[in-house]
Scaffold this motif. Structure first.
Motif, PDB file in Angstrom:
ATOM      1  N   ILE A  88       0.833  -1.200   0.000  1.00 15.51           N
ATOM      2  CA  ILE A  88       0.000   0.000   0.000  1.00 15.51           C
ATOM      3  C   ILE A  88       0.870   1.253   0.000  1.00 15.51           C
ATOM      4  CG2 ILE A  88      -1.724   1.325   1.295  1.00 15.51           C
ATOM      5  CD1 ILE A  88      -2.940  -1.364   2.147  1.00 15.51           C
ATOM      6  N   GLU A  89       1.984   1.233   0.735  1.00 12.15           N
ATOM      7  CA  GLU A  89       2.898   2.382   0.721  1.00 12.15           C
ATOM      8  C   GLU A  89       3.420   2.646  -0.690  1.00 12.15           C
ATOM      9  OE1 GLU A  89       5.710   1.199   3.730  1.00 12.15           O
ATOM     10  OE2 GLU A  89       4.726   2.453   5.254  1.00 12.15           O
ATOM     11  N   GLU A  90       3.701   1.583  -1.431  1.00 14.92           N
ATOM     12  CA  GLU A  90       4.174   1.736  -2.810  1.00 14.92           C
ATOM     13  C   GLU A  90       3.096   2.365  -3.694  1.00 14.92           C
ATOM     14  OE1 GLU A  90       5.871  -1.030  -6.454  1.00 14.92           O
ATOM     15  OE2 GLU A  90       5.996  -1.793  -4.413  1.00 14.92           O
ATOM     16  N   VAL A  91       1.858   1.935  -3.509  1.00 20.30           N
ATOM     17  CA  VAL A  91       0.747   2.497  -4.281  1.00 20.30           C
ATOM     18  C   VAL A  91       0.550   3.974  -3.926  1.00 20.30           C
ATOM     19  CG1 VAL A  91      -1.752   2.396  -4.663  1.00 20.30           C
ATOM     20  CG2 VAL A  91      -0.416   0.289  -4.576  1.00 20.30           C
ATOM     21  N   VAL A  92       0.622   4.301  -2.646  1.00 24.42           N
ATOM     22  CA  VAL A  92       0.454   5.690  -2.209  1.00 24.42           C
ATOM     23  C   VAL A  92       1.531   6.575  -2.832  1.00 24.42           C
ATOM     24  CG1 VAL A  92       0.640   7.234  -0.200  1.00 24.42           C
ATOM     25  CG2 VAL A  92      -0.831   5.219  -0.096  1.00 24.42           C
ATOM     26  N   ARG A  93       2.783   6.124  -2.811  1.00 25.85           N
ATOM     27  CA  ARG A  93       3.871   6.903  -3.433  1.00 25.85           C
ATOM     28  C   ARG A  93       3.603   7.129  -4.919  1.00 25.85           C
ATOM     29  NH1 ARG A  93       7.026   3.992   0.046  1.00 25.85           N
ATOM     30  NH2 ARG A  93       7.416   2.348  -1.453  1.00 25.85           N
ATOM     31  N   SER A  94       3.156   6.092  -5.603  1.00 25.84           N
ATOM     32  CA  SER A  94       2.864   6.193  -7.028  1.00 25.84           C
ATOM     33  C   SER A  94       1.732   7.183  -7.296  1.00 25.84           C
ATOM     34  CB  SER A  94       2.506   4.811  -7.583  1.00 25.84           C
ATOM     35  OG  SER A  94       2.120   4.904  -8.927  1.00 25.84           O
TER      36      SER A  94
END
Length: 143
Positions: A88-94
């Motif tokens: 989820i952190e990766e998606v948020v950054r994207s």
């Protein structure tokens, strides 16, 4: 990476499309941020429980990754909340990067109000991952 070419009849349509994409990206980002907070709390509880159990057991708890790769796709078997948190952190950054890029594009489209009549002009917009990168002005004749 998804690359697409969209055609618009006016420059103001481009602005409306960018504004719509900004709104959609903000909505998605807010949803992911809510999920992130929920899973972050769960991951923290899980970490604390592992620490307490390890302390009383006298051993360091190990978390095996359980990760395998098949044809370039990572599979995490028996995923833990920490794995979900990282995803989820990766998606948020994207989503944040996309929102910033869209906002820069929108800022760069301030000239649209000054363009005036665009009859006979088609606008071709090259997008990468939903973010306009090029605008082609194509003049068409009425023959």
């Amino acid at each position: 990476m998804v690359v697409s070419l969209k055609e618009f009849d006016s420059a103001t349509e481009i602005v409306k499309a960018v504004d719509h994409e900004i709104t959609e990206t903000k909505n998605a980002l807010n949803s992911y941020l809510r999920q992130l907070e929920d899973i972050r709390a769960l991951a923290e509880k899980s970490r604390r429980i592992r620490e307490i159990v390890s302390k009383f057991a006298g051993k360091k708890a190990t978390v095996e990754s359980g990760e395998v790769s098949i044809s370039g796709i990572s599979l995490i078997l028996d995923a833990k909340s920490i794995h979900e948190l990282a995803a989820i952190e990766e998606v948020v950054r994207s989503q944040q990067e996309k929102l910033i890029a869209l906002q820069k594009v929108r800022e760069g489209l301030k000239w649209v109000d000054q363009i005036g009549e665009t009859e006979g002009v088609k606008f071709m917009v090259l997008e990468k991952n939903g973010v306009p990168e090029k605008i082609l002005f194509r003049f068409v004749s009425e023959f």
